[in-house]
Design an enzyme around this catalytic site. Sequence first.
Site, mmCIF file in Angstrom:
data_model
loop_
_atom_site.group_PDB
_atom_site.id
_atom_site.type_symbol
_atom_site.label_atom_id
_atom_site.label_comp_id
_atom_site.label_asym_id
_atom_site.label_seq_id
_atom_site.Cartn_x
_atom_site.Cartn_y
_atom_site.Cartn_z
ATOM 1 C CB CYS A 114 -0.929 0.014 1.205
ATOM 2 S SG CYS A 114 -1.897 -1.479 1.324
ATOM 3 C CG HIS A 276 -3.501 3.256 0.835
ATOM 4 N ND1 HIS A 276 -3.857 2.754 -0.392
ATOM 5 C CD2 HIS A 276 -3.603 2.229 1.713
ATOM 6 C CE1 HIS A 276 -4.162 1.470 -0.255
ATOM 7 N NE2 HIS A 276 -4.023 1.128 1.007
ATOM 8 C CG ASN A 306 -6.853 -1.185 -0.492
ATOM 9 O OD1 ASN A 306 -5.941 -0.882 -1.250
ATOM 10 N ND2 ASN A 306 -6.658 -1.444 0.793
HETATM 11 O O1 UT7 Z 1 -4.575 -1.431 2.331
HETATM 12 C C1 UT7 Z 1 -4.066 -2.498 3.031
HETATM 13 C C2 UT7 Z 1 -4.270 -2.310 4.464
HETATM 14 N N1 UT7 Z 1 -5.510 -2.912 4.865
HETATM 15 C C3 UT7 Z 1 -6.342 -2.255 5.633
HETATM 16 O O2 UT7 Z 1 -6.115 -1.121 5.944
HETATM 17 C C4 UT7 Z 1 -7.549 -2.992 6.149
HETATM 18 C C5 UT7 Z 1 -7.835 -2.592 7.559
HETATM 19 N N2 UT7 Z 1 -8.937 -3.339 8.124
HETATM 20 C C6 UT7 Z 1 -10.192 -3.228 7.697
HETATM 21 O O3 UT7 Z 1 -10.466 -2.471 6.800
HETATM 22 C C7 UT7 Z 1 -11.274 -4.002 8.415
HETATM 23 O O4 UT7 Z 1 -10.690 -4.702 9.495
HETATM 24 C C8 UT7 Z 1 -12.033 -5.000 7.498
HETATM 25 C C9 UT7 Z 1 -12.912 -4.245 6.541
HETATM 26 C C10 UT7 Z 1 -11.056 -5.867 6.729
HETATM 27 C C11 UT7 Z 1 -12.909 -5.926 8.315
HETATM 28 O O5 UT7 Z 1 -13.823 -5.162 9.056
HETATM 29 P P1 UT7 Z 1 -13.975 -5.413 10.635
HETATM 30 O O6 UT7 Z 1 -15.038 -4.503 11.058
HETATM 31 O O7 UT7 Z 1 -12.629 -5.256 11.247
HETATM 32 O O8 UT7 Z 1 -14.500 -6.886 10.685
HETATM 33 P P2 UT7 Z 1 -13.860 -8.174 11.397
HETATM 34 O O9 UT7 Z 1 -12.717 -8.690 10.603
HETATM 35 O O10 UT7 Z 1 -13.652 -7.871 12.849
HETATM 36 O O11 UT7 Z 1 -15.059 -9.213 11.268
HETATM 37 C C12 UT7 Z 1 -16.325 -8.983 11.888
HETATM 38 C C13 UT7 Z 1 -17.295 -10.032 11.422
HETATM 39 C C14 UT7 Z 1 -16.764 -11.448 11.535
HETATM 40 O O12 UT7 Z 1 -17.838 -12.282 11.885
HETATM 41 P P3 UT7 Z 1 -18.069 -12.738 13.418
HETATM 42 O O13 UT7 Z 1 -16.811 -13.470 13.794
HETATM 43 O O14 UT7 Z 1 -18.242 -11.467 14.199
HETATM 44 O O15 UT7 Z 1 -19.278 -13.587 13.351
HETATM 45 C C15 UT7 Z 1 -16.337 -11.778 10.128
HETATM 46 O O16 UT7 Z 1 -16.378 -13.164 9.858
HETATM 47 O O17 UT7 Z 1 -17.599 -9.826 10.035
HETATM 48 C C16 UT7 Z 1 -17.383 -11.056 9.315
HETATM 49 N N3 UT7 Z 1 -16.953 -10.725 7.974
HETATM 50 C C17 UT7 Z 1 -17.822 -10.514 6.965
HETATM 51 N N4 UT7 Z 1 -19.162 -10.569 6.904
HETATM 52 C C18 UT7 Z 1 -19.732 -10.300 5.719
HETATM 53 C C19 UT7 Z 1 -15.684 -10.551 7.520
HETATM 54 N N5 UT7 Z 1 -15.725 -10.221 6.215
HETATM 55 C C20 UT7 Z 1 -17.023 -10.206 5.858
HETATM 56 C C21 UT7 Z 1 -17.691 -9.941 4.637
HETATM 57 N N6 UT7 Z 1 -19.036 -9.983 4.624
HETATM 58 N N7 UT7 Z 1 -17.023 -9.596 3.508
#
Ligand code: UT7
Length: 349
Positions: A114, A276, A306
């Site tokens: 990134c 970014h 992204n």
């Molecule tokens: O550019 C590279 C650098 N990357 C970043 O900057 C990414 C930084 N992180 C993020 O943007 C966020 O952490 C994400 C968008 C990747 C994820 O969002 P989050 O709010 O942190 O979600 P999480 O990973 O804590 O997951 C929450 C829930 C989980 O379910 P349970 O365990 O609570 O039942 C995941 O399994 O959301 C679930 N989940 C989804 N549900 C529907 C994860 N991905 C998805 C999805 N659709 N695509």
Amino acid sequence: MPRSKIAGIGMYVPEKVFTNNDLLKYMDTSDEWIQERTGIKERRYAHRTEETTTTMGVAAAKIAIERAGITAQDVDFIVFATLCPDYYFPGCGVLVQRELKMKEIGALDVRNQCSGFLYALSVADQFIRSGTYKNILVIGSEKHSFGLDFSTRGRNVSVIFGDGAGAVVLQPTEKNDQGILSTHLHSDGESAEILAMYNPGTHANHWGAKNYASFDDAEISQMFMSHKMIDSAQNFPFMDGPSVFKKAIVKFPEVIMEALHKNGYELSDLNMLIPHQANLRISQFVQQKLKLRDDQVYNNIQKYGNTTAASVPIALCEAWQEGKIKEGNLVCLAAFGSGFTWASALLKW
Ligand code: UT7
């Protein structure tokens, strides 16, 4: 010593629009989840066979070169940033050199994910300042769609990323009130494995990543890419999203302030921040923390997702095309991502 200025800028995104609802065909997700957590509505996917990371980079480069008022034969150095190169080796830079029928100039590939475009820009800036080169082509390009896990298993990663490319031509300027004022590069390898694609690679699990499948000695002795790796999805990117998020919202403001203070500026002097495009929620958090107005921050992740190394030049190009960046404006570019690496550049447009 001359400074470098962006003499030309271009972008390219593939025609094919892939909405959040289109992803429902492949995985258990929802438009609501994706928009709420990331702000993304749609992204672009490259043509599977007719477009590559390099061809998209070339398309953006042609526009940047034309806008700089030069030809491809005038370019004297290439820096290409990507995390999804056409080949494991050689890099994309030499493919650009071939495609654009350039002279036998140097071509450098940068692998800083990134932050890749900002690392590439910084390298190019040093070469211009030292007087070594006069027309440097800097490209950020990614074809993520080719290497994502489109099953529910990979949904936390695959819904975020999109394809595209951005490019700039850097040239020297003698004007005091124009050009790149400074660049700032950082890394912390402590968290290298929490946003990574492990395979193919030569690590043989030497670093002991927690989420890496276990292999016995016999398997390790002969593996580069094995069936077991593929079966356990280790040929796809891995991301511990929440950990990346937490670090990003600290490092973005830090590196933005570093760039401003290094040059004696305050946040109120800033005309445009181009962060970014990692996640709209990260950008909004940074904006709030720095108390920046809406017109001081540009986001287009809603349309493109992204695009890692391509996101900063795409956003910069679009902001400029929309008339949101004008001559003399103070512009800060900032990025954070895998590595971790993070970086900023402050420039007078
Ligand atoms: O550019 C590279 C650098 N990357 C970043 O900057 C990414 C930084 N992180 C993020 O943007 C966020 O952490 C994400 C968008 C990747 C994820 O969002 P989050 O709010 O942190 O979600 P999480 O990973 O804590 O997951 C929450 C829930 C989980 O379910 P349970 O365990 O609570 O039942 C995941 O399994 O959301 C679930 N989940 C989804 N549900 C529907 C994860 N991905 C998805 C999805 N659709 N695509």
